[in-house]
Design a protein around this motif. Structure first.
Motif, short mmCIF file in Angstrom:
data_model
loop_
_atom_site.label_atom_id
_atom_site.label_comp_id
_atom_site.label_asym_id
_atom_site.label_seq_id
_atom_site.Cartn_x
_atom_site.Cartn_y
_atom_site.Cartn_z
N GLN A 101 56.73 102.87 85.67
CA GLN A 101 56.89 103.87 85.06
C GLN A 101 55.77 103.80 84.01
O GLN A 101 55.16 103.29 83.69
N VAL A 102 55.40 105.30 84.11
CA VAL A 102 54.39 105.74 83.37
C VAL A 102 54.71 107.13 82.05
O VAL A 102 54.98 107.94 82.32
N VAL A 103 54.13 107.21 80.81
CA VAL A 103 54.02 108.07 80.14
C VAL A 103 52.48 108.40 80.17
O VAL A 103 52.26 107.62 78.92
N PHE A 104 52.45 109.20 79.84
CA PHE A 104 50.74 109.40 80.17
C PHE A 104 50.12 110.11 78.03
O PHE A 104 50.83 110.57 77.51
N GLN A 105 49.23 110.00 77.79
CA GLN A 105 49.04 111.40 76.57
C GLN A 105 49.56 112.38 76.21
O GLN A 105 49.62 112.62 75.41
N ASP A 106 48.75 113.47 77.24
CA ASP A 106 49.12 114.68 76.77
C ASP A 106 49.96 115.64 77.53
O ASP A 106 50.46 115.91 78.14
N PRO A 107 51.28 115.55 76.58
CA PRO A 107 52.51 116.38 76.71
C PRO A 107 52.49 117.81 77.48
O PRO A 107 53.40 118.02 77.71
N TYR A 108 51.12 117.86 77.15
CA TYR A 108 51.27 119.79 77.92
C TYR A 108 50.24 119.66 78.79
O TYR A 108 51.03 120.66 79.77
N THR A 109 50.05 118.29 79.82
CA THR A 109 49.56 118.84 80.67
C THR A 109 50.86 117.61 81.89
O THR A 109 50.45 117.53 83.18
N SER A 110 51.39 116.52 81.10
CA SER A 110 52.05 115.53 82.25
C SER A 110 53.45 116.06 83.12
O SER A 110 53.82 115.44 83.30
N LEU A 111 53.91 117.67 81.69
CA LEU A 111 55.58 117.95 82.77
C LEU A 111 55.09 119.15 83.29
O LEU A 111 54.53 120.28 83.15
N ASN A 112 55.58 119.67 84.85
CA ASN A 112 55.09 120.71 85.30
C ASN A 112 55.70 121.49 84.60
O ASN A 112 56.84 121.89 84.24
N PRO A 113 54.70 122.61 84.57
CA PRO A 113 55.40 123.67 83.43
C PRO A 113 56.34 125.03 84.14
O PRO A 113 56.69 125.90 83.11
N SER A 114 56.27 124.96 85.20
CA SER A 114 57.50 125.62 85.95
C SER A 114 58.88 125.63 85.76
O SER A 114 59.36 125.53 86.64
N MET A 115 59.04 124.12 85.70
CA MET A 115 60.20 123.22 86.27
C MET A 115 61.08 123.15 84.76
O MET A 115 60.36 123.08 84.09
N THR A 116 62.21 123.22 84.92
CA THR A 116 63.70 123.54 83.65
C THR A 116 63.28 121.93 83.38
O THR A 116 62.72 120.96 84.54
N ILE A 117 63.44 121.43 82.28
CA ILE A 117 63.42 120.02 81.46
C ILE A 117 64.69 119.35 82.23
O ILE A 117 64.78 118.15 83.65
N ALA A 118 65.62 120.11 82.50
CA ALA A 118 66.59 119.40 83.77
C ALA A 118 66.26 119.04 85.51
O ALA A 118 66.36 117.90 85.65
N ASP A 119 66.03 119.96 85.62
CA ASP A 119 64.83 119.25 87.26
C ASP A 119 63.76 118.87 87.12
O ASP A 119 63.79 117.77 88.28
N ILE A 120 62.85 118.75 85.73
CA ILE A 120 61.52 117.86 85.59
C ILE A 120 62.84 115.98 85.09
O ILE A 120 62.01 115.01 86.32
N LEU A 121 64.24 116.31 85.39
CA LEU A 121 64.66 114.63 84.76
C LEU A 121 65.52 114.40 85.81
O LEU A 121 65.26 113.42 86.28
#
Ligand code: ADP
Ligand code: MG
Length: 278
Positions: free
Chosen positions: A92-112
């Motif tokens: 797996q991977v964790v990127f530097q920029d927390p503002y672009t690495s998560l889909n802005p239109s999905m809830t946190i629960a859906d992302i996870l």
């Protein structure tokens, strides 16, 4: 430790970027290192030294022109996209920029939940796992109903970490995961990664230009300069006796390491390795 005990081996890696104007650029040259189960390997070097390229080569995202990456005994240098996708449970991977690495239109629960449902988890199992993940990264249970924009940079990085550990991977490539955060938040997120490693035995390839950060979290360190490794070894050893002038320069600008903390972490790592042997 034999080669069979190693989680990942990079052997003589070379990456050559080709831009449109037929010019080529050798970003990595003869890079060899390994990552053991349960350890954090720090990768440090100035901007442009090739740190991100190494992470991308492991993830199959860089043009590897020579050498191999072996993961759990399998040559993963040039995988089919189907095999590469199935590797996502372990790598797996964790990127530097927390503002672009998560889909802005999905809830946190859906992302996870996304990586879980892709693997065929039922809704109920995924729901329970998402709650456990939020708890693990110390976010409130109701965070699941909210969108990424409602969170700070540090909280978003916690979400990215939760997503990365959702399927219990063996290795997480962390590319400057705290570099965009303020100092207090950096320390908290680093400590979270250390706790998760102690709980799960996950290995980390931890990339940073910041030696103080690398020294805090790493068991061993690789020092990169212009696409080549100038030295690698135990973090205390390199801290106390940097062999290369470049490393000395990098170190002079960083604060003193907490040697007692490092020793404690190494002992814990050895305990983890023993559990694995039983
Ligand atoms: P770091 O993460 O250590 O800052 P990178 O791995 O991002 O370094 O980059 C290493 C070198 O490769 C830099 O000189 C960079 O300009 C070059 N580079 C990175 N990505 C590309 C690309 N896609 N095409 C051409 N050159 C690249
Ligand atoms: Mg980089």
């Amino acid at each position: 430790m034999t080669a069979d005990d190693l989680l990942l081996q990079a052997d003589d890696l070379e990456v050559t970027y080709r831009s449109r104007g037929r010019k080529t650029f050798r970003a990595l040259n003869g890079v060899s290192f390994d990552i053991r189960p349960g350890e954090t390997l720090g990768l440090v070097g100035e901007s442009g030294s090739g740190k991100t390229t190494i992470g991308r080569a492991i993830l199959g995202l860089a043009p590897v022109s020579n050498g191999t990456v072996t993961f759990q005994g399998e040559d993963i240098t040039h995988l089919s996209s189907a095999r590469r996708r199935s590797l996502a449970t372990d790598l797996q991977v964790v990127f530097q920029d927390p503002y672009t690495s998560l889909n802005p239109s999905m809830t946190i629960a859906d992302i996870l939940a996304e990586p879980l449902t892709i693997q065929g988890w039922t809704r109920a199992d995924a729901h329970a796992r998402v709650r456990a993940l939020l708890d693990r990264v110390q976010l409130p249970a109701d965070a699941g109903n909210r969108l990424p924009r409602e969170f700070s940079g540090g909280q978003r990085q916690r979400v990215a970490i939760a997503r990365a550990i959702a399927l219990n991977p063996k290795l997480i490539v962390c590319d400057e995961p705290v570099s965009a955060l303020d100092l207090t938040t950096q320390a908290r997120v680093l400590d979270l990664l250390i706790e998760i490693q102690q709980d799960t035995g996950v290995s980390l390839l931890f990339v940073s230009h910041d030696l103080a950060v690398v020294r805090h979290i790493s068991h061993r360190v690789v020092v990169l300069y212009r696409g080549g490794i100038v030295e690698q070894g135990e973090v205390d050893q390199i801290t106390a006796h940097p062999a290369h002038a470049y490393t000395k320069r990098l170190f002079m600008s960083a604060p003193v390491a907490n040697v007692a903390e490092q020793r404690l972490r190494r002992e814990r790592l050895h305990d983890l390795a023993k559990i694995g042997d039983e």
